[in-house]
Structures are given as structure tokens and as C-alpha cells.
Design a protein around this motif. Structure first.
Motif, PDB file in Angstrom:
ATOM      1  N   ALA A   1       9.590  -2.550  -0.113  1.00 17.90           N
ATOM      2  CA  ALA A   1       8.341  -2.536  -0.881  1.00 17.90           C
ATOM      3  C   ALA A   1       7.122  -2.672   0.026  1.00 17.90           C
ATOM      4  CB  ALA A   1       8.355  -3.657  -1.914  1.00 17.90           C
ATOM      5  N   SER A   2       7.312  -3.268   1.216  1.00 16.76           N
ATOM      6  CA  SER A   2       6.156  -3.549   2.080  1.00 16.76           C
ATOM      7  C   SER A   2       6.066  -2.675   3.326  1.00 16.76           C
ATOM      8  CB  SER A   2       6.185  -5.017   2.509  1.00 16.76           C
ATOM      9  OG  SER A   2       7.366  -5.275   3.257  1.00 16.76           O
ATOM     10  N   SER A   3       7.071  -1.854   3.592  1.00 14.40           N
ATOM     11  CA  SER A   3       7.000  -0.992   4.774  1.00 14.40           C
ATOM     12  C   SER A   3       7.971   0.172   4.659  1.00 14.40           C
ATOM     13  CB  SER A   3       7.293  -1.779   6.054  1.00 14.40           C
ATOM     14  OG  SER A   3       8.648  -2.162   6.087  1.00 14.40           O
ATOM     15  N   LEU A   4       7.729   1.148   5.515  1.00 17.12           N
ATOM     16  CA  LEU A   4       8.576   2.337   5.572  1.00 17.12           C
ATOM     17  C   LEU A   4       8.631   2.782   7.032  1.00 17.12           C
ATOM     18  CD1 LEU A   4       8.570   5.324   3.235  1.00 17.12           C
ATOM     19  CD2 LEU A   4       8.125   5.746   5.641  1.00 17.12           C
TER      20      LEU A   4
ATOM     21  N   PRO B   1       1.771   0.012   2.666  1.00 16.46           N
ATOM     22  CA  PRO B   1       0.760   0.290   1.646  1.00 16.46           C
ATOM     23  C   PRO B   1      -0.505  -0.534   1.876  1.00 16.46           C
ATOM     24  CG  PRO B   1       2.516  -1.058   0.733  1.00 16.46           C
ATOM     25  CD  PRO B   1       2.909  -0.722   2.136  1.00 16.46           C
ATOM     26  N   ASP B   2      -1.665   0.078   1.567  1.00 16.35           N
ATOM     27  CA  ASP B   2      -2.920  -0.666   1.642  1.00 16.35           C
ATOM     28  C   ASP B   2      -3.124  -1.405   0.313  1.00 16.35           C
ATOM     29  OD1 ASP B   2      -3.840   1.242  -0.188  1.00 16.35           O
ATOM     30  OD2 ASP B   2      -5.174   2.228   1.234  1.00 16.35           O
ATOM     31  N   ALA B   3      -4.280  -2.009   0.138  1.00 19.40           N
ATOM     32  CA  ALA B   3      -4.553  -2.803  -1.072  1.00 19.40           C
ATOM     33  C   ALA B   3      -4.486  -1.965  -2.351  1.00 19.40           C
ATOM     34  CB  ALA B   3      -5.916  -3.479  -0.946  1.00 19.40           C
ATOM     35  N   ALA B   4      -4.763  -0.660  -2.224  1.00 11.93           N
ATOM     36  CA  ALA B   4      -4.721   0.227  -3.387  1.00 11.93           C
ATOM     37  C   ALA B   4      -3.334   0.838  -3.603  1.00 11.93           C
ATOM     38  CB  ALA B   4      -5.758   1.333  -3.230  1.00 11.93           C
ATOM     39  N   GLY B   5      -2.373   0.477  -2.745  1.00 16.10           N
ATOM     40  CA  GLY B   5      -1.016   0.997  -2.887  1.00 16.10           C
ATOM     41  C   GLY B   5      -0.765   2.324  -2.197  1.00 16.10           C
ATOM     42  N   ARG B   6      -1.739   2.835  -1.440  1.00 14.41           N
ATOM     43  CA  ARG B   6      -1.556   4.092  -0.698  1.00 14.41           C
ATOM     44  C   ARG B   6      -0.872   3.789   0.627  1.00 14.41           C
ATOM     45  NH1 ARG B   6      -7.715   5.176  -1.703  1.00 14.41           N
ATOM     46  NH2 ARG B   6      -7.603   3.351  -0.380  1.00 14.41           N
ATOM     47  N   TRP B   7       0.120   4.591   0.979  1.00 18.30           N
ATOM     48  CA  TRP B   7       0.844   4.390   2.238  1.00 18.30           C
ATOM     49  C   TRP B   7      -0.023   4.837   3.397  1.00 18.30           C
ATOM     50  CZ3 TRP B   7       5.323   1.790   2.684  1.00 18.30           C
ATOM     51  CH2 TRP B   7       6.010   1.518   1.499  1.00 18.30           C
TER      52      TRP B   7
END
Length: 109
Positions: A45-48, A78-84
Motif C-alpha cells: 500500500a505504501s510503495s512499489l 503515493p503522494d498525499a493525493a494518492g498519485r504514484w
């Protein structure tokens, strides 16, 4: 450096400046940068983590040249807006036949 690009660049402004300077130095040739086979190696959820392969070529005076072959190992989050967004990129060069480079050199970005 490879093709006049410094071995380490930090931040988008440094990357843009280096690419503009390289473009000005190589204005007489046609450059292509192809990225292929993008594989997601690991995801949470926090990295790819992803791996892809690159080829850079040029056409100078009608002659096609392979400049760089290698791979990218990327870390995205992901940034604060959920964009990777890219957090880091490591470039491993397999070959630089027309630039005099050695294979296997890794360049963190």
C-alpha cells in the motif's frame, strides 16, 4: 557521466536542466529513448518496486547507433493525493558501444 549526463541527479529541476543541456549538445542528431517490459517486482500500500529495460539510440548523418542499453530499478510511493510518484531510480548500464562506457555500471538517480 554517460552521454554528458552527470552520474547522479537529485530533484526534478536538476534532471530537467541536464536533459536540456544534453539536447542542446546533440541537436544535430535524432535521439530515441525506448523503455520496455515494465515489471512490478513488489507492491504494498505504501510503495512499489518496478524494473524496466531501456535502449537509447541516435541517427547521425543517416547512421543508426545504439548508445545505451540497460535497465531501470524504480521505487515509487503515493503522494498525499494518492498519485504514484518516483522516489528513486537506479540505472544499470549493460552496454554503451558508441560512448566508450563499460557494461555493468550502476547509476542511482
Amino acid at each position: 557521466s554517460i552521454d554528458g549526463v552527470p552520474s547522479a541527479l537529485h530533484g526534478s529541476e536538476a534532471i530537467v536542466a541536464a536533459m536540456r543541456a544534453r539536447r542542446e549538445r546533440t541537436a544535430a542528431s535524432i535521439r530515441r529513448h525506448a523503455v520496455s517490459t515494465i515489471d512490478v517486482v513488489e507492491q504494498s500500500a505504501s510503495s512499489l518496486r518496478a524494473r524496466s529495460y531501456l535502449l537509447t539510440s541516435s541517427v547521425d548523418a543517416g547512421e543508426l547507433r545504439l548508445l545505451v542499453s540497460g535497465r531501470y530499478d524504480d521505487l515509487l510511493a503515493p503522494d498525499a493525493a494518492g498519485r504514484w510518484r518516483f522516489r528513486s531510480r537506479r540505472v544499470t548500464v549493460d552496454a554503451t558501444p558508441h560512448l566508450g562506457g563499460r557494461p555493468g555500471s550502476a547509476r542511482p538517480r
